[in-house]
Design a protein around this motif. Structure first.
Motif, PDB file in Angstrom:
ATOM      1  N   GLN A  62      -0.175   0.173  -1.692  1.00 24.20           N
ATOM      2  CA  GLN A  62      -0.114   0.677  -2.913  1.00 24.20           C
ATOM      3  C   GLN A  62       0.446   1.941  -3.071  1.00 24.20           C
ATOM      4  O   GLN A  62       1.347   2.537  -3.791  1.00 24.20           O
ATOM      5  CB  GLN A  62      -1.540   0.579  -3.742  1.00 24.20           C
ATOM      6  CG  GLN A  62      -1.164   0.838  -5.020  1.00 24.20           C
ATOM      7  CD  GLN A  62      -0.030   0.039  -5.945  1.00 24.20           C
ATOM      8  OE1 GLN A  62      -0.360  -1.151  -5.945  1.00 24.20           O
ATOM      9  NE2 GLN A  62       0.499   0.620  -6.423  1.00 24.20           N
ATOM     10  N   GLN A  63       0.158   2.735  -2.069  1.00 25.00           N
ATOM     11  CA  GLN A  63       0.736   4.246  -1.908  1.00 25.00           C
ATOM     12  C   GLN A  63       2.031   4.057  -1.639  1.00 25.00           C
ATOM     13  O   GLN A  63       2.936   4.919  -2.286  1.00 25.00           O
ATOM     14  CB  GLN A  63      -0.271   5.153  -1.101  1.00 25.00           C
ATOM     15  CG  GLN A  63      -1.281   5.496  -1.340  1.00 25.00           C
ATOM     16  CD  GLN A  63      -2.331   6.086  -0.276  1.00 25.00           C
ATOM     17  OE1 GLN A  63      -1.736   6.345   1.036  1.00 25.00           O
ATOM     18  NE2 GLN A  63      -3.630   6.244  -0.461  1.00 25.00           N
ATOM     19  N   SER A  66       3.883   2.790  -4.999  1.00 25.12           N
ATOM     20  CA  SER A  66       4.195   3.973  -5.823  1.00 25.12           C
ATOM     21  C   SER A  66       5.042   5.255  -5.503  1.00 25.12           C
ATOM     22  O   SER A  66       6.070   5.488  -6.170  1.00 25.12           O
ATOM     23  CB  SER A  66       2.806   4.470  -5.990  1.00 25.12           C
ATOM     24  OG  SER A  66       2.602   5.415  -6.875  1.00 25.12           O
ATOM     25  N   GLY A  70       8.180   3.611  -7.538  1.00 25.69           N
ATOM     26  CA  GLY A  70       7.446   4.000  -8.706  1.00 25.69           C
ATOM     27  C   GLY A  70       6.560   3.084  -9.357  1.00 25.69           C
ATOM     28  O   GLY A  70       6.218   2.874 -10.514  1.00 25.69           O
ATOM     29  N   PRO A  72       3.035   1.456 -10.278  1.00 34.48           N
ATOM     30  CA  PRO A  72       1.757   1.982 -10.271  1.00 34.48           C
ATOM     31  C   PRO A  72       0.759   0.888 -10.448  1.00 34.48           C
ATOM     32  O   PRO A  72      -0.354   1.168 -10.044  1.00 34.48           O
ATOM     33  CB  PRO A  72       1.728   2.648 -11.598  1.00 34.48           C
ATOM     34  CG  PRO A  72       2.590   1.910 -12.457  1.00 34.48           C
ATOM     35  CD  PRO A  72       3.686   1.559 -11.601  1.00 34.48           C
TER      36      PRO A  72
END
Length: 181
Positions: A62-63, A66, A70, A72
């Motif tokens: 997920q990091q 993101s 981008g 989220p």
């Protein structure tokens, strides 16, 4: 030894250029994961890695999504044995995924101690099969034969929050098949 996993991504819209399969696969490949593959165009990825902590995998993926694209949304990880076991147990008791019986599996990031199975009793278009603790998944049959979309997803988010993602039973089967290839 590597383990096989599925990354089920929340909020993926294939019309967004940053959410296309090749970019999603690129992020996982950039993290060093092996045998990265995508299934359909809705945020279903499979991969292999030596890491065996799903929570760490979820956070790491997920990091990266993101930071690099981008995105989220949310990332939920399930292992091959978890998903294979779910298919083998056939919680839908032989029902077939079709217009009148739209079989869905809503995966939860965390385990739900007690799922409120009566929450949808007033919805004639939603039949709750149950909550599957081993895979942390809410199992339902939606009736889409009327042309009216059941308010199931919105209600589920309202009750349990946004750390969930729903897949059809057919998609879960496709994910497992890809993990086996």
């Amino acid at each position: 030894m590597t383990e096989r996993y599925a990354a089920l991504l929340r909020g993926i819209m294939p019309s967004n250029p940053n959410m296309r399969n090749e970019k999603l696969r690129g992020v996982l490949e950039g993290l060093g994961y092996e045998r990265v593959a995508s299934i359909l165009a809705s945020g279903n990825l499979t991969f292999a890695t030596k890491s065996t902590d799903p929570a760490v995998l979820e956070d790491r993926i997920q990091q990266a999504l993101s930071a690099e694209l981008g995105i989220p949304g949310g990332t939920l990880i399930r292992s091959y044995p978890e998903l294979r076991d779910l298919l083998d147990r056939d919680p839908f008791d032989g029902r077939v995924h079709e217009r009148g019986t739209y079989l869905t599996v809503t995966f939860f990031k965390n385990d739900v101690i007690e799922a409120d199975l009566s929450e949808f009793a007033d919805d004639p278009l939603t039949k709750v099969i149950g909550y599957d603790h081993p895979t942390r998944a809410f199992l339902t049959v939606l009736d889409n034969s009327t042309g009216v979309t059941p308010p199931f997803m919105g209600r589920l988010e309202k009750i349990y929050g946004k750390d969930i993602t729903t897949r059809t039973w057919l998609t879960v089967q496709r994910v497992v098949k890809k993990m086996e290839s």
